[in-house]
Design an enzyme around this catalytic site. Structure first.
Site, PDB file in Angstrom:
ATOM      1  N   LEU A 102       0.821  -1.213   0.000  1.00 44.19           N
ATOM      2  CA  LEU A 102       0.000   0.000   0.000  1.00 44.19           C
ATOM      3  C   LEU A 102       0.852   1.259   0.000  1.00 44.19           C
ATOM      4  O   LEU A 102       1.892   1.332   0.653  1.00 44.19           O
ATOM      5  CB  LEU A 102      -0.925   0.002   1.222  1.00 44.19           C
ATOM      6  CG  LEU A 102      -1.881  -1.200   1.318  1.00 44.19           C
ATOM      7  CD1 LEU A 102      -2.817  -1.018   2.524  1.00 44.19           C
ATOM      8  CD2 LEU A 102      -2.695  -1.393   0.047  1.00 44.19           C
ATOM      9  N   HIS A 114      -3.387   4.216  -2.486  1.00 45.82           N
ATOM     10  CA  HIS A 114      -4.348   3.353  -1.805  1.00 45.82           C
ATOM     11  C   HIS A 114      -4.986   4.091  -0.621  1.00 45.82           C
ATOM     12  O   HIS A 114      -6.185   3.985  -0.368  1.00 45.82           O
ATOM     13  CB  HIS A 114      -3.657   2.092  -1.276  1.00 45.82           C
ATOM     14  CG  HIS A 114      -3.055   1.206  -2.338  1.00 45.82           C
ATOM     15  ND1 HIS A 114      -1.699   1.048  -2.478  1.00 45.82           N
ATOM     16  CD2 HIS A 114      -3.621   0.440  -3.299  1.00 45.82           C
ATOM     17  CE1 HIS A 114      -1.450   0.206  -3.475  1.00 45.82           C
ATOM     18  NE2 HIS A 114      -2.596  -0.174  -3.995  1.00 45.82           N
ATOM     19  N   GLY A 127      -9.270   3.117  -8.373  1.00 47.14           N
ATOM     20  CA  GLY A 127      -8.504   4.250  -8.867  1.00 47.14           C
ATOM     21  C   GLY A 127      -8.628   4.448 -10.368  1.00 47.14           C
ATOM     22  O   GLY A 127      -8.644   3.488 -11.137  1.00 47.14           O
ATOM     23  N   GLN A 156      -9.574  -0.773 -16.187  1.00 49.58           N
ATOM     24  CA  GLN A 156     -10.117  -1.636 -15.130  1.00 49.58           C
ATOM     25  C   GLN A 156     -11.370  -1.007 -14.520  1.00 49.58           C
ATOM     26  O   GLN A 156     -12.402  -1.671 -14.353  1.00 49.58           O
ATOM     27  CB  GLN A 156      -9.038  -1.840 -14.066  1.00 49.58           C
ATOM     28  CG  GLN A 156      -9.527  -2.423 -12.756  1.00 49.58           C
ATOM     29  CD  GLN A 156      -8.389  -2.680 -11.792  1.00 49.58           C
ATOM     30  OE1 GLN A 156      -7.567  -3.554 -12.010  1.00 49.58           O
ATOM     31  NE2 GLN A 156      -8.327  -1.916 -10.707  1.00 49.58           N
ATOM     32  N   SER A 203       2.636   3.785  -7.708  1.00 50.93           N
ATOM     33  CA  SER A 203       2.319   2.406  -8.066  1.00 50.93           C
ATOM     34  C   SER A 203       3.146   1.488  -7.178  1.00 50.93           C
ATOM     35  O   SER A 203       4.298   1.807  -6.848  1.00 50.93           O
ATOM     36  CB  SER A 203       2.677   2.150  -9.532  1.00 50.93           C
ATOM     37  OG  SER A 203       2.756   0.754  -9.783  1.00 50.93           O
ATOM     38  N   SER A 204       2.565   0.362  -6.809  1.00 54.85           N
ATOM     39  CA  SER A 204       3.332  -0.621  -6.029  1.00 54.85           C
ATOM     40  C   SER A 204       4.558  -1.055  -6.809  1.00 54.85           C
ATOM     41  O   SER A 204       5.573  -1.438  -6.231  1.00 54.85           O
ATOM     42  CB  SER A 204       2.452  -1.835  -5.718  1.00 54.85           C
ATOM     43  OG  SER A 204       1.300  -1.430  -5.014  1.00 54.85           O
TER      44      SER A 204
END
Ligand code: AMP
Length: 284
Positions: free
Chosen positions: A33, A37, A147, A153, A185-186
């Protein structure tokens, strides 16, 4: 108020019972996260009394050769972040809990699942919609927050909810960026310093395109963005472009030259071993 971690359906039912009455918002994540997030959680709180975050790295949405096994997993830090944001329940199932060994049925993302991002990641959106529908059925939230960073998506989830009469309100959240423009972004934690410098071309290209939106049509916008990406293709490491598209927000088909209203300028590229996506919503 305490944070409860539920690992399976039974744990989730118990944790939900303990919440008491009120609207429930779900924020689905794959963990690792970051501030993006967290912004989703804060937005979720505006729409509900209780926020449930799911943390599940969904094997179904990764293709062969993608980064499933090395995807960052930082569960303890994720729990701390959720606690700080006032999340009441974290749902963190194992893959075995989520998927029956003899499972057969999946959600199909249809034609829109096979274009743009879906053309580069076959089956990806089927995997996303399947897990999201399962999470909706397990958690039974009133509202779920996603998001705009993953624009296709988000559009497909809205489509699924409409097409399959899923009783969940979908809320879209704006993309959170670093001060220099890089979308959080992760996967950013894969980037070396040099990778990161190259990666900045994504948001720079989107801004260059967006700056032309008032004065030129789709071709001019795409030219402005493409010029930035072509320059970055000569950086070290180079930016390797997968696609740049100006897409209809509802269908993800490329917009025609006579398009008016909203359009999504979307880009995907590899930098080193990392694949990054970004987009901006423009008004033509
Ligand atoms: P992920 O953990 O990458 O699957 O993302 C979980 C949710 O966070 C998705 O709805 C993403 O669109 C959203 N998200 C990821 N990055 C950002 C960001 N930079 N700003 C806002 N939302 C984001």
């Amino acid at each position: 108020m305490d944070l409860t971690v539920a690992a399976d359906r039974a744990g989730l039912v118990k944790a939900k019972d303990a919440l008491g009455p009120g609207r429930i918002a779900l924020v689905p994540t794959m963990g690792a996260l970051h501030e993006g997030h967290r912004s989703l959680v804060r937005l979720a709180r505006e729409h509900a009394d209780h926020v449930i975050v799911s943390v599940f790295v969904n094997p179904l949405q990764f293709g062969p050769g993608e980064d499933f096994s090395r995807y960052p997993r930082t569960f303890d830090a994720d729990l701390r972040a959720c606690e700080e944001e006032g999340v009441r329940v974290v749902f963190a199932p194992s893959a075995e809990d989520m998927y029956l060994p003899d499972r057969q049925v999946e959600v199909s993302a249809g034609g829109m699942g096979g274009v743009v991002e879906g053309a580069f990641r076959p089956g990806h959106f089927d995997g996303v919609l399947t897990v999201v529908l399962k999470l909706f059925n397990l958690v039974q939230p009133d509202v779920a927050v996603f998001g705009q960073k993953d624009a296709q998506q988000l559009a497909l989830i809205r489509r699924m909810v409409a097409d399959l009469d899923v009783p969940v309100s979908i809320v879209g959240a704006p993309t959170v960026r670093e001060a220099d423009g890089l979308a959080l972004s992760s996967r950013n934690r894969y980037l070396s310093e040099a990778d990161r410098r190259t990666a900045l071309a994504l948001s720079r290209a989107l801004r260059a395109g967006a700056a032309r939106a008032g004065t030129t049509g789709p071709a001019g916008i795409l030219d402005a963005a493409r010029a930035v990406l072509e320059e970055a293709a000569r950086f070290d490491p180079p930016l390797l472009l997968d696609y740049l598209i100006l897409a209809d927000p509802a269908t993800f088909a490329p917009v025609g030259d006579d398009h008016r209203g909203e359009a999504i300028l979307a880009v995907a590229a590899k930098v080193g071993t990392t694949r990054l996506i970004d987009n901006m919503v423009l008004t033509l």
